[in-house]
Design an enzyme around this catalytic site. Structure first.
Site, mmCIF file in Angstrom:
data_model
loop_
_atom_site.group_PDB
_atom_site.id
_atom_site.type_symbol
_atom_site.label_atom_id
_atom_site.label_comp_id
_atom_site.label_asym_id
_atom_site.label_seq_id
_atom_site.Cartn_x
_atom_site.Cartn_y
_atom_site.Cartn_z
ATOM 1 N N ASN A 8 15.372 10.818 -34.991
ATOM 2 C CA ASN A 8 16.514 11.721 -34.830
ATOM 3 C C ASN A 8 17.641 10.898 -34.229
ATOM 4 O O ASN A 8 17.668 10.631 -33.032
ATOM 5 C CB ASN A 8 16.136 12.895 -33.922
ATOM 6 C CG ASN A 8 17.270 13.903 -33.768
ATOM 7 O OD1 ASN A 8 18.397 13.666 -34.182
ATOM 8 N ND2 ASN A 8 16.966 15.032 -33.166
ATOM 9 N N ARG A 103 15.836 13.273 -39.335
ATOM 10 C CA ARG A 103 16.636 14.485 -39.226
ATOM 11 C C ARG A 103 18.061 14.182 -39.678
ATOM 12 O O ARG A 103 18.683 13.240 -39.205
ATOM 13 C CB ARG A 103 16.661 14.984 -37.788
ATOM 14 C CG ARG A 103 17.543 16.219 -37.601
ATOM 15 C CD ARG A 103 17.745 16.558 -36.147
ATOM 16 N NE ARG A 103 18.576 17.746 -35.991
ATOM 17 C CZ ARG A 103 19.597 17.836 -35.146
ATOM 18 N NH1 ARG A 103 19.917 16.804 -34.385
ATOM 19 N NH2 ARG A 103 20.292 18.942 -35.062
ATOM 20 N N HIS A 192 19.889 24.618 -37.381
ATOM 21 C CA HIS A 192 18.587 24.809 -36.723
ATOM 22 C C HIS A 192 17.507 25.199 -37.735
ATOM 23 O O HIS A 192 16.475 25.752 -37.367
ATOM 24 C CB HIS A 192 18.660 25.899 -35.631
ATOM 25 C CG HIS A 192 19.452 25.521 -34.427
ATOM 26 N ND1 HIS A 192 20.119 26.454 -33.664
ATOM 27 C CD2 HIS A 192 19.684 24.325 -33.837
ATOM 28 C CE1 HIS A 192 20.739 25.853 -32.662
ATOM 29 N NE2 HIS A 192 20.494 24.555 -32.743
ATOM 30 N N ARG A 253 29.785 26.568 -26.328
ATOM 31 C CA ARG A 253 30.460 27.054 -27.541
ATOM 32 C C ARG A 253 30.660 28.567 -27.468
ATOM 33 O O ARG A 253 29.810 29.295 -26.980
ATOM 34 C CB ARG A 253 29.644 26.711 -28.786
ATOM 35 C CG ARG A 253 29.500 25.223 -29.018
ATOM 36 C CD ARG A 253 28.627 24.945 -30.231
ATOM 37 N NE ARG A 253 27.745 23.811 -29.986
ATOM 38 C CZ ARG A 253 26.640 23.560 -30.677
ATOM 39 N NH1 ARG A 253 26.265 24.363 -31.652
ATOM 40 N NH2 ARG A 253 25.895 22.522 -30.377
ATOM 41 N N GLU A 396 10.319 20.564 -33.835
ATOM 42 C CA GLU A 396 11.059 20.115 -35.001
ATOM 43 C C GLU A 396 10.536 18.785 -35.524
ATOM 44 O O GLU A 396 10.531 18.546 -36.739
ATOM 45 C CB GLU A 396 12.547 20.021 -34.657
ATOM 46 C CG GLU A 396 13.171 21.385 -34.378
ATOM 47 C CD GLU A 396 14.584 21.285 -33.840
ATOM 48 O OE1 GLU A 396 15.523 21.387 -34.644
ATOM 49 O OE2 GLU A 396 14.738 21.116 -32.610
#
Length: 410
Positions: A8, A103, A192, A253, A396
């Site tokens: 990643n 990823r 996601h 955010r 993940e």
């Protein structure tokens, strides 16, 4: 053993895991960071495995080593990683990877499944950087470096957006001028996806039900947060949109806002595009409301009676509840609701608040089960709840490794 290395990669760091996919256990993991700075670092952890196979990653820490050294670019970063394996184990000679999974944040509308990386795929990932300028170039840098470090094994790209390519046009289309949208590839992509796919699959397996039989809502609540409606194992709606800014309130955010706010701030506060981008992505969400971007700090402030922290928590939960209700309607009912990621797995008040008003839909959370600390997948709904509510730790990296083997036939 069927060994997969998962990478990643970010712009100045990359994480990695080495997994034995015969047991789905982690053999080693690490973090190479401060790439391009005068002095970088490499942290490498080797694990002694324990627990039953097939139950996700159940590992016991064995040893961690840390080194500081110059890491001018990603190529040097992978060299440092290889040195760490040689010095601390496990040996990549004795445990050679059969494939490397990567990823990649944005696959646009081009990539809807894990994809064997070729020079053409690299070009496509680079072209899609216009949709994810902070992520895709960094992901590609890791791919290029990894392919040089491991030239004799297949490399597979697993896209965060891929799971959401099953959205119907009604779900992914924005109601703006169609020609402009088409020219600039403006649509809902969702993010996601790797986590939502893993959690919805793990929930079905835990319940002993085929994913195709279940209607699910998955809340991925970390510093970034999203919720997805999953019907029959496929994504049918999701809260993040053209970018990861849309949807839920997050650490920094804003999530959903009235777009006209931007016009007002541009006209009245003389904020330019970069100012607005910085405001909504870095100075909003929990941080903008309370001064804290971490939910743990918000909860502490709320416990002290701080009004700003209390309001931040309430706004956060209000948005969760709104999306839960919307996706109940989109699905026509739900069988399973799952919470995952840092906040979703560890904050009982958030889970309880998000579902507090959904008793009419058969959602009944057991307060004792919800408050209990435990590892692994667990039920937090009452025994007589028509809807099963779960906490499902996401993984993940394991999902990327699984999808990598699907492509390579390992």
């Amino acid at each position: 053993m069927s060994i997969v290395l998962v990478v990643n990669s970010g712009s100045s760091s990359f994480k990695y895991q080495l997994l034995d996919m015969t047991t789905e256990r982690v053999l080693a993991s690490g973090l190479v960071e401060r790439i391009g700075q005068p002095m970088g670092s490499c942290r490498h952890t080797v694990y002694q495995v324990s627990g039953e196979p097939g139950q996700g990653v159940t590992t016991m820490l064995d040893a961690t080593t840390e080194r500081e050294l110059p890491i001018p670019d990603h190529f040097a970063g992978f060299a440092a990683m290889l040195d760490a394996f040689e010095l601390s184990g496990p040996s990549l000679v004795e445990n050679p990877p059969v494939a490397v999974g990567h990823r990649v944040v944005h696959g646009g509308a081009r990539f809807f499944e894990p994809t064997l990386i070729t020079p053409l795929v690299e070009i496509n990932i680079e072209e899609l950087a216009v949709l994810a300028p902070l992520h895709n170039p960094a992901n590609l840098a890791g791919i290029v470096a990894a392919r040089r470090a491991f030239p004799d094994v297949p490399h597979v790209a697993v896209f965060d957006t891929a799971f959401h390519q099953t959205l119907a046009p009604a779900a992914y289309t924005y109601a703006i001028d169609a020609e402009i949208a088409a020219a600039h590839r403006i649509r809902r992509y969702g993010f996601h996806g790797t986590s939502h796919k893993f959690v919805s699959g793990a929930a079905a397996a835990y319940l002993g039900r085929p994913p195709g039989e279940l209607k699910q809502i998955v809340f991925h609540l970390g510093n970034g947060a999203s919720v997805t409606a999953v019907d029959g194992g496929v994504s049918v709606d999701t809260s993040m949109g053209f970018t990861p800014l849309e949807g839920l309130v997050m650490g920094t955010r804003s999530g959903d806002i009235d777009p006209a706010l931007l016009f007002q701030l541009a006209r009245r506060a003389q904020m330019d595009v970069d100012d607005l981008d910085d405001l909504l992505n870095k100075r909003s969400g929990l941080k903008g409301l309370s001064g804290f971007s971490d939910m743990r700090d918000v909860l502490a402030g709320r416990a002290r009676g701080e009004q700003a922290a209390t309001l931040a928590f309430d706004v956060y939960v209000h948005r969760l509840r709104a999306y839960a209700g919307a996706y109940l309607a989109q699905l026509g009912g739900v069988d399973v609701i799952s919470f995952t990621a840092g906040v979703g797995e560890n904050v009982p008040d958030v889970r309880a608040g998000a579902l507090a008003t959904l008793g009419f839909a058969g959602v009944h959370v057991d307060p004792v089960r919800n408050a209990a600390r435990a590892h692994g997948i667990r039920v937090i709904s009452t025994d007589d709840s028509p809807v099963t509510v779960l906490v499902v730790p996401t993984d993940e990296e394991l999902e990327i490794a699984r999808q990598t083997l699907e492509v390579t036939g390992g």
